[in-house]
Motif scaffolding. Sequence first.
Motif: not given
Length: 361
Positions: A179, A207, A231, A233, A236, A274, A287, A304, A306, A308
Amino acid sequence: MKNEKGESSSTFKMGNSAQERGLPYVPDCYVVPPSYEPRDALDSNSEIVPTIDISRLKGSDDERQGVIQELRSACQLFGFFQIVNHGINQDILDEALVVANGFFQLPAKEKKKFMSNDVYAPVRYTTSLKDGLDKIQFWRIFLKHYAHPLHRWIHLWPQNPPGYREKMGKFCEEVRSLSLEIMGAITESLGLGRDYLSSRMDEDGMQVMAVNCYPPCPGPKTALGLPPHSDYSCITILLQNLTGLEIFNLSAHGGSGRWVLVPEVKGILKVHIGDHVEVLSNGLYKSVVHKVTLNEEKTRISLASLHSLGMEDKMSVPYQLVNNENPLRYRESSFKDFLDFLVKNDISQGNRFIDTLRIKD
C-alpha cells in the motif's frame, strides 16, 4: 414491520441473522427494491477493468513513468485497478483466505466473543452494515480489526482458528508494504512526489482489515451483500475467492455510467481509490462506488485492507493542486470524522461521506 412469516428486521441481529442461520428464503427486510438498485446495467466485459503490472515501479525510469501514467488514467476514469506481479507470495494469499473462512466456520459462541456494534472498537464481529439498524439488511457477516502497528493490535484478534493471527498477520504486513508503494506512485502521479504522504502513512497511518463472509443466498437476485458505497480510505486493497464485486464505471455510456463485474483471477489484487484520495487530488481522481452481489451456491470470502492517515490526522487538498482554474473543492477530514459519520448515517440509503466534504459553488 413484519414480513409474511412474522419476522421483523429486529429478528435478524448478530448471531441470529438470516445469513448466519442459512434460511432457505430471503426475508422481506433483505429485499432490495428494484427502484433502489437496478439489476439490468451489468457489463461483464473484463477487458475494460484496468490491470497494472506493479513490478515495473521498481524498473527503469521509463518503466516507472509508464506505470505512473497507467495509474493516473485508471484513477481518473475508474477509481479502481487490478494489480499483477505485486510480489506477495500466493501461499500468503491462500492461507489468509483459509483462516478467514475458518473463523466464520467456528461455533457461534466463539464468534460471539467479538460481537460489537461499536464502530470505534478496534475489533468487532457483526452482520450487514450496522446489525439490524439499517432499513435494508445485507447478506453479509464480517470481522473488522485494526492491523497497524501490528504489535499493538494482534493480541486482540481471534486466536481461533489456530494460525489466524500468524497467517492474517503476515498478509497484513505484506499488503501494508504494498500500500505504501502504491500510495507513493499515486502522489507522484499527482505531481506531489512519491514521499508526499510516506511518513504520515508509514509511521502513524491506519490499516483496518475488513474480513468479509457472504454465505450462499437463496435469492441472489433480490438481496445484496453490500449496497453501493465508496470507501473512506486513501486506498483499499482487496483479495477475494469468488466474483461478486461490481464497480460503477462513471465514464460509460457517455457519462451516465454502468455497473461492471470485476473478474476473479487467482493471484490478482484489486485496488479501490477511496474518499481521501479524491480529496487529496482535489477531485481529479474519484473514489470508486462499488457493491457486492451474491452467489446462490458458494460462500464468497473477501479481505479488504483499508489504508489511511492516522485516526485524527486530517487529509486536506494540497496547495499545489489549487488555482484559479481548480479552486478548493473539499474540506479536510480524518478517519475519526468518518466513524462519527457512520454512527449518525445510514449508508444503505445512499448517504456518502465524500458528499459531506464537497464545497458547494
